[in-house]
Motif scaffolding. Sequence first.
Motif, PDB file in Angstrom:
ATOM      1  N   ASN A 285       0.818  -1.213   0.000  1.00  0.00           N
ATOM      2  CA  ASN A 285       0.000   0.000   0.000  1.00  0.00           C
ATOM      3  C   ASN A 285       0.855   1.269   0.000  1.00  0.00           C
ATOM      4  OD1 ASN A 285      -2.474  -1.321  -0.063  1.00  0.00           O
ATOM      5  ND2 ASN A 285      -2.604  -1.460   2.172  1.00  0.00           N
ATOM      6  N   HIS A 286       2.030   1.194   0.615  1.00  0.00           N
ATOM      7  CA  HIS A 286       2.937   2.339   0.593  1.00  0.00           C
ATOM      8  C   HIS A 286       3.483   2.555  -0.822  1.00  0.00           C
ATOM      9  CE1 HIS A 286       3.415   1.251   5.035  1.00  0.00           C
ATOM     10  NE2 HIS A 286       2.776   2.407   4.993  1.00  0.00           N
ATOM     11  N   PHE A 287       3.740   1.461  -1.530  1.00  0.00           N
ATOM     12  CA  PHE A 287       4.151   1.579  -2.933  1.00  0.00           C
ATOM     13  C   PHE A 287       3.023   2.185  -3.757  1.00  0.00           C
ATOM     14  CE2 PHE A 287       7.300  -1.473  -1.515  1.00  0.00           C
ATOM     15  CZ  PHE A 287       8.400  -1.228  -2.325  1.00  0.00           C
ATOM     16  N   ALA A 288       1.802   1.729  -3.494  1.00  0.00           N
ATOM     17  CA  ALA A 288       0.637   2.240  -4.239  1.00  0.00           C
ATOM     18  C   ALA A 288       0.450   3.731  -3.989  1.00  0.00           C
ATOM     19  CB  ALA A 288      -0.617   1.465  -3.828  1.00  0.00           C
ATOM     20  N   GLU A 289       0.624   4.153  -2.749  1.00  0.00           N
ATOM     21  CA  GLU A 289       0.440   5.567  -2.399  1.00  0.00           C
ATOM     22  C   GLU A 289       1.468   6.450  -3.098  1.00  0.00           C
ATOM     23  OE1 GLU A 289       0.982   8.512   1.472  1.00  0.00           O
ATOM     24  OE2 GLU A 289       0.710   6.347   1.795  1.00  0.00           O
ATOM     25  N   SER A 290       2.736   6.101  -2.982  1.00  0.00           N
ATOM     26  CA  SER A 290       3.789   6.943  -3.546  1.00  0.00           C
ATOM     27  C   SER A 290       3.783   6.909  -5.068  1.00  0.00           C
ATOM     28  CB  SER A 290       5.162   6.515  -3.008  1.00  0.00           C
ATOM     29  OG  SER A 290       5.421   5.146  -3.309  1.00  0.00           O
ATOM     30  N   TRP A 291       3.543   5.734  -5.648  1.00  0.00           N
ATOM     31  CA  TRP A 291       3.525   5.622  -7.114  1.00  0.00           C
ATOM     32  C   TRP A 291       2.311   6.341  -7.694  1.00  0.00           C
ATOM     33  CZ3 TRP A 291       0.760   3.276 -11.183  1.00  0.00           C
ATOM     34  CH2 TRP A 291       1.462   3.105 -12.377  1.00  0.00           C
ATOM     35  N   GLY A 292       1.169   6.237  -7.004  1.00  0.00           N
ATOM     36  CA  GLY A 292      -0.039   6.917  -7.451  1.00  0.00           C
ATOM     37  C   GLY A 292       0.128   8.425  -7.437  1.00  0.00           C
ATOM     38  N   GLY A 298      -5.556   6.974 -11.301  1.00  0.00           N
ATOM     39  CA  GLY A 298      -6.617   6.499 -10.432  1.00  0.00           C
ATOM     40  C   GLY A 298      -6.311   5.112  -9.891  1.00  0.00           C
ATOM     41  N   MET A 299      -7.106   4.662  -8.932  1.00  0.00           N
ATOM     42  CA  MET A 299      -6.865   3.361  -8.304  1.00  0.00           C
ATOM     43  C   MET A 299      -6.892   2.226  -9.316  1.00  0.00           C
ATOM     44  SD  MET A 299      -8.959   3.696  -4.700  1.00  0.00           S
ATOM     45  CE  MET A 299      -8.549   2.004  -4.283  1.00  0.00           C
ATOM     46  N   GLY A 300      -7.792   2.334 -10.299  1.00  0.00           N
ATOM     47  CA  GLY A 300      -7.907   1.273 -11.288  1.00  0.00           C
ATOM     48  C   GLY A 300      -6.701   1.144 -12.186  1.00  0.00           C
ATOM     49  N   GLN A 301      -5.883   2.220 -12.281  1.00  0.00           N
ATOM     50  CA  GLN A 301      -4.681   2.206 -13.106  1.00  0.00           C
ATOM     51  C   GLN A 301      -3.407   2.120 -12.269  1.00  0.00           C
ATOM     52  OE1 GLN A 301      -4.435   2.239 -16.675  1.00  0.00           O
ATOM     53  NE2 GLN A 301      -6.533   1.575 -16.280  1.00  0.00           N
ATOM     54  N   ASN A 302      -3.573   1.894 -10.969  1.00  0.00           N
ATOM     55  CA  ASN A 302      -2.412   1.805 -10.087  1.00  0.00           C
ATOM     56  C   ASN A 302      -1.879   0.373 -10.115  1.00  0.00           C
ATOM     57  OD1 ASN A 302      -0.694   1.581  -7.703  1.00  0.00           O
ATOM     58  ND2 ASN A 302      -1.562   3.553  -7.084  1.00  0.00           N
ATOM     59  N   VAL A 303      -0.652   0.222 -10.596  1.00  0.00           N
ATOM     60  CA  VAL A 303      -0.048  -1.106 -10.765  1.00  0.00           C
ATOM     61  C   VAL A 303       0.009  -1.877  -9.452  1.00  0.00           C
ATOM     62  CG1 VAL A 303       2.112  -2.298 -11.355  1.00  0.00           C
ATOM     63  CG2 VAL A 303       1.291  -0.418 -12.777  1.00  0.00           C
ATOM     64  N   PHE A 304       0.123  -1.177  -8.340  1.00  0.00           N
ATOM     65  CA  PHE A 304       0.256  -1.845  -7.046  1.00  0.00           C
ATOM     66  C   PHE A 304      -1.093  -2.197  -6.413  1.00  0.00           C
ATOM     67  CE2 PHE A 304       4.219   0.497  -7.606  1.00  0.00           C
ATOM     68  CZ  PHE A 304       5.144  -0.512  -7.347  1.00  0.00           C
ATOM     69  N   LEU A 305      -2.185  -1.764  -7.053  1.00  0.00           N
ATOM     70  CA  LEU A 305      -3.512  -2.051  -6.511  1.00  0.00           C
ATOM     71  C   LEU A 305      -4.372  -2.885  -7.455  1.00  0.00           C
ATOM     72  CD1 LEU A 305      -4.494   1.427  -4.987  1.00  0.00           C
ATOM     73  CD2 LEU A 305      -3.645  -0.597  -3.758  1.00  0.00           C
ATOM     74  N   ALA A 306      -4.214  -2.674  -8.750  1.00  0.00           N
ATOM     75  CA  ALA A 306      -5.086  -3.309  -9.737  1.00  0.00           C
ATOM     76  C   ALA A 306      -4.913  -4.822  -9.763  1.00  0.00           C
ATOM     77  CB  ALA A 306      -4.819  -2.731 -11.116  1.00  0.00           C
TER      78      ALA A 306
END
Length: 325
Positions: A285-292, A298-306
């Motif tokens: 989630n920290h990777f998702a936050e900083s990369w986003g 958006g969340m749907g295009q976030n490599v660490f979340l999708a």
Amino acid sequence: MTMSASDLNINAKLAAVDRLRDKYLATPRDVQFRSYLDRLLQRDERGKLLPKARLFNKAGDARGIAVVEPAGGGKTSLVLHGLKTHPALQPRDAAHQPWVGVRVPSPPTAKSLGLEILKASGYPAVSRRSVTEYDITQKVRDHFKLRGTAVLWIDEAHDLFGAGSKHKVDVSLKIIRNLMQGEDAVSVVLSGIESLWQIASCDAQVTRRYWRLPLADVSPHSDRKALTKVIAGFSDAAGMRPPTDEDLVDRLVHASRNRFGRCIENILAALEAAAMDDADELTINHFAESWGMQEGCGMGQNVFLARHWAKIDLGEAQLNWEGAR
């Protein structure tokens, strides 16, 4: 105002991340570059490398290296570290300058490059209007001889060869070629993106004088162990436990466009996000936050979340981030 224990802990973690940013991470790429660089230098009768350009023919021509890699791979840091730490390129005293490094200035012309080289070599300021390209080249040659310079490094060299008319490109190539000829010749290291070689190699003189050193992309398969070790080591240095997600390295490499430098930047950015949370463990989630934040996606295009992250198109035209060079 007295800082809380939590604030002190956050500051300590952020300071640890900053120290990691200043740390150079050696890889097998360093060995590859060192091997190429060694071939540019002369040796004495015992085989010891000397701070003097090696001449490859009776005409007295030195050679060079073209380090080619897409943006964000880390080539600038690689070349800088290789030159700064090479045993034969250490200055004997303040007057000795075995290597000189410059970045192509703006505007990217032969004259502006020559003036930038003079400045980097410690030459007194020169009026742009009072000198020609030929005058500058001669001043550079004379000053390189005075300071014992053996290697010239030109970073972002694609800007020089990709700007202006063919005539201007030819002038730039001719000036650099002049520095590589004769008794006091220097070896030249060019670094830049792929277009550097695509443009410069149209000149037969370039392909003859330069060895092309393409730096390979990062692979989630062959580099998994190394990247996992980096993440664990950096997490420990920042006072956190490493993440446990099995597919983190795969997502990291894809999010970093398979570039080594961007992988390291993304790891550090995630650690900073975790430090701001005063987290005890680095998570995906920290990777998702900083990369986003960096990508503005958006969340749907976030490599660490999708869920189907591998299908997300990260083409260069869509990037808003230049990344670590």
